[in-house]
Design a protein around this motif. Structure first.
Motif, PDB file in Angstrom:
ATOM      1  N   GLY A 122       0.811  -1.203   0.000  1.00  0.00           N
ATOM      2  CA  GLY A 122       0.000   0.000   0.000  1.00  0.00           C
ATOM      3  C   GLY A 122       0.849   1.260   0.000  1.00  0.00           C
ATOM      4  N   THR A 123       0.355   2.297  -0.665  1.00  0.00           N
ATOM      5  CA  THR A 123       1.076   3.561  -0.747  1.00  0.00           C
ATOM      6  C   THR A 123       0.701   4.454   0.433  1.00  0.00           C
ATOM      7  OG1 THR A 123       1.111   3.437  -3.158  1.00  0.00           O
ATOM      8  CG2 THR A 123       1.522   5.594  -2.172  1.00  0.00           C
ATOM      9  N   VAL A 124       1.719   5.034   1.055  1.00  0.00           N
ATOM     10  CA  VAL A 124       1.524   5.896   2.222  1.00  0.00           C
ATOM     11  C   VAL A 124       2.292   7.200   2.005  1.00  0.00           C
ATOM     12  CG1 VAL A 124       2.004   6.188   4.682  1.00  0.00           C
ATOM     13  CG2 VAL A 124       1.156   4.006   3.834  1.00  0.00           C
ATOM     14  N   ALA A 125       1.642   8.325   2.322  1.00  0.00           N
ATOM     15  CA  ALA A 125       2.322   9.619   2.371  1.00  0.00           C
ATOM     16  C   ALA A 125       2.446   9.996   3.839  1.00  0.00           C
ATOM     17  CB  ALA A 125       1.534  10.676   1.605  1.00  0.00           C
ATOM     18  N   ARG A 126       3.666  10.294   4.288  1.00  0.00           N
ATOM     19  CA  ARG A 126       3.873  10.542   5.710  1.00  0.00           C
ATOM     20  C   ARG A 126       5.024  11.518   5.920  1.00  0.00           C
ATOM     21  NH1 ARG A 126       6.169   5.124   8.444  1.00  0.00           N
ATOM     22  NH2 ARG A 126       6.028   6.534  10.214  1.00  0.00           N
ATOM     23  N   THR A 127       5.051  12.092   7.108  1.00  0.00           N
ATOM     24  CA  THR A 127       6.098  13.044   7.442  1.00  0.00           C
ATOM     25  C   THR A 127       7.394  12.349   7.817  1.00  0.00           C
ATOM     26  OG1 THR A 127       5.436  13.105   9.775  1.00  0.00           O
ATOM     27  CG2 THR A 127       4.385  14.686   8.279  1.00  0.00           C
ATOM     28  N   ASN A 173       6.924   2.352  -1.776  1.00  0.00           N
ATOM     29  CA  ASN A 173       5.638   3.018  -2.005  1.00  0.00           C
ATOM     30  C   ASN A 173       5.355   4.075  -0.949  1.00  0.00           C
ATOM     31  OD1 ASN A 173       4.991   1.495  -4.305  1.00  0.00           O
ATOM     32  ND2 ASN A 173       4.177  -0.172  -3.058  1.00  0.00           N
ATOM     33  N   THR A 174       6.386   4.534  -0.264  1.00  0.00           N
ATOM     34  CA  THR A 174       6.230   5.595   0.732  1.00  0.00           C
ATOM     35  C   THR A 174       6.617   6.931   0.116  1.00  0.00           C
ATOM     36  OG1 THR A 174       6.725   4.101   2.566  1.00  0.00           O
ATOM     37  CG2 THR A 174       6.959   6.453   2.980  1.00  0.00           C
ATOM     38  N   VAL A 175       5.718   7.910   0.224  1.00  0.00           N
ATOM     39  CA  VAL A 175       5.992   9.271  -0.218  1.00  0.00           C
ATOM     40  C   VAL A 175       6.227  10.117   1.031  1.00  0.00           C
ATOM     41  CG1 VAL A 175       5.093  11.308  -1.401  1.00  0.00           C
ATOM     42  CG2 VAL A 175       4.569   9.026  -2.284  1.00  0.00           C
ATOM     43  N   LEU A 176       7.412  10.659   1.165  1.00  0.00           N
ATOM     44  CA  LEU A 176       7.735  11.471   2.338  1.00  0.00           C
ATOM     45  C   LEU A 176       7.273  12.906   2.129  1.00  0.00           C
ATOM     46  CD1 LEU A 176      11.294  10.176   3.286  1.00  0.00           C
ATOM     47  CD2 LEU A 176       9.117   9.677   4.417  1.00  0.00           C
ATOM     48  N   VAL A 177       6.540  13.423   3.122  1.00  0.00           N
ATOM     49  CA  VAL A 177       6.068  14.811   3.095  1.00  0.00           C
ATOM     50  C   VAL A 177       7.180  15.680   3.654  1.00  0.00           C
ATOM     51  CG1 VAL A 177       4.302  16.420   3.889  1.00  0.00           C
ATOM     52  CG2 VAL A 177       3.685  14.046   3.370  1.00  0.00           C
ATOM     53  N   ARG A 178       7.791  16.473   2.805  1.00  0.00           N
ATOM     54  CA  ARG A 178       8.932  17.295   3.194  1.00  0.00           C
ATOM     55  C   ARG A 178       8.471  18.685   3.638  1.00  0.00           C
ATOM     56  NH1 ARG A 178      13.354  13.632   2.805  1.00  0.00           N
ATOM     57  NH2 ARG A 178      13.068  12.346   0.966  1.00  0.00           N
ATOM     58  N   GLY A 179       9.331  19.379   4.367  1.00  0.00           N
ATOM     59  CA  GLY A 179       9.076  20.771   4.680  1.00  0.00           C
ATOM     60  C   GLY A 179       8.545  20.991   6.077  1.00  0.00           C
ATOM     61  N   LEU A 180       7.610  21.940   6.202  1.00  0.00           N
ATOM     62  CA  LEU A 180       7.131  22.408   7.498  1.00  0.00           C
ATOM     63  C   LEU A 180       5.779  21.826   7.880  1.00  0.00           C
ATOM     64  CD1 LEU A 180       8.128  26.183   7.113  1.00  0.00           C
ATOM     65  CD2 LEU A 180       9.389  24.367   8.299  1.00  0.00           C
ATOM     66  N   ASP A 203       0.911  14.899  -5.737  1.00  0.00           N
ATOM     67  CA  ASP A 203       1.484  14.928  -7.075  1.00  0.00           C
ATOM     68  C   ASP A 203       2.566  13.860  -7.215  1.00  0.00           C
ATOM     69  OD1 ASP A 203       1.005  16.394  -9.480  1.00  0.00           O
ATOM     70  OD2 ASP A 203       3.026  17.201  -9.338  1.00  0.00           O
ATOM     71  N   ALA A 204       3.366  13.689  -6.167  1.00  0.00           N
ATOM     72  CA  ALA A 204       4.405  12.645  -6.187  1.00  0.00           C
ATOM     73  C   ALA A 204       3.778  11.259  -6.270  1.00  0.00           C
ATOM     74  CB  ALA A 204       5.282  12.758  -4.945  1.00  0.00           C
ATOM     75  N   ALA A 205       2.649  11.061  -5.584  1.00  0.00           N
ATOM     76  CA  ALA A 205       1.961   9.774  -5.637  1.00  0.00           C
ATOM     77  C   ALA A 205       1.410   9.504  -7.036  1.00  0.00           C
ATOM     78  CB  ALA A 205       0.831   9.742  -4.607  1.00  0.00           C
ATOM     79  N   THR A 206       1.021  10.562  -7.743  1.00  0.00           N
ATOM     80  CA  THR A 206       0.566  10.406  -9.120  1.00  0.00           C
ATOM     81  C   THR A 206       1.710   9.969 -10.015  1.00  0.00           C
ATOM     82  OG1 THR A 206      -1.086  12.149  -8.765  1.00  0.00           O
ATOM     83  CG2 THR A 206      -0.593  11.564 -11.034  1.00  0.00           C
TER      84      THR A 206
END
Length: 225
Positions: free
Chosen positions: A116-121, A143-150, A161-164
């Motif tokens: 499964g794909t996950v977006a996380r900090t 399948n992990t998209v890291l949420v960067r920044g603040l 967008d990265a998950a796309t």
């Protein structure tokens, strides 16, 4: 007692919207019944833990940013995770979540291990629902998209967008800039109903903004007009 009836222009707008919604009821229902693409974890354990900090603010930012990605977004509670809400989900967003019930933790971990794909900090989930320290963690995968920044809405929008690009989310008509980036403040939703494609677009900004579509769709009919 509504002040709406004291403002002729507001009353006209209300009546016109009501007529449009009734006229387009099957299409409106198709948008309402569309399956969830993006689930954002809402943890009651984290809501109680440390007066909800930082989970509540992070969850709000995650929803605000993801909602501008063009996909169907909703919150998913721990109980819903346990009861199968992760099945069929295209991507799960994990905002900062310091505490999580053990049953939900195991379900999310199994979701990740199954591809499964996950977006996380990237922040761990160190405590269970009782505030006791947890020894294991939900690992990052391909399948992990890291949420960067603040940890702001913009970062979650770019994570969508990265998950796309990753292929976790389908390519659909959605608002983008001329350079191909998602547009914060412009909300779109796309659905197919009875063989026809429908695109909902609303500008939440205070000023007009020029957008284009992410796909090769070049023309259509304005159902409101």
């Amino acid at each position: 007692d509504s002040l709406l009836f004291q403002q002729p222009e507001a009353l006209e707008g209300f009546a016109t919207a009501a007529l449009d919604i009734n006229r387009l009821a099957p299409i409106v229902r198709a948008f309402q019944n569309a399956p969830t693409d993006v689930g954002i974890l809402f943890s009651y354990a984290s809501k109680v833990f440390d007066d909800g900090e930082p989970h509540l603010e992070s969850a709000i930012n995650a929803y605000e940013g993801a909602a501008f990605g063009g996909y169907n977004v909703r919150y998913i509670t721990e109980e819903q995770c346990v009861n199968g809400a992760l099945d069929g989900l295209k991507i799960l967003v994990l905002p900062n979540t310091p505490a999580l019930g053990e049953a939900a933790f195991q379900k999310i971990s199994a979701f990740v291990e199954a591809g499964g794909t996950v977006a996380r900090t990237g922040a761990p989930i160190p405590y269970n629902e009782r505030g006791a320290s947890r020894g294991d963690l939900i690992r990052n995968t391909g399948n992990t998209v890291l949420v960067r920044g603040l940890n702001l809405p913009t970062e979650y929008l770019h994570a969508m967008d990265a998950a796309t690009v990753l292929g976790a989310l389908p390519q659909i008509p959605r608002a983008i800039t001329r350079q191909g980036y998602p547009v914060e403040g412009v909300k779109t939703r796309y659905v197919q109903h009875e063989g026809s494609a429908y695109l909902y677009v609303v500008n939440m900004r205070k000023e007009p903004v020029y957008v284009t579509l992410a796909t090769q769709v070049s023309r259509g009919r304005d159902l409101i007009e």
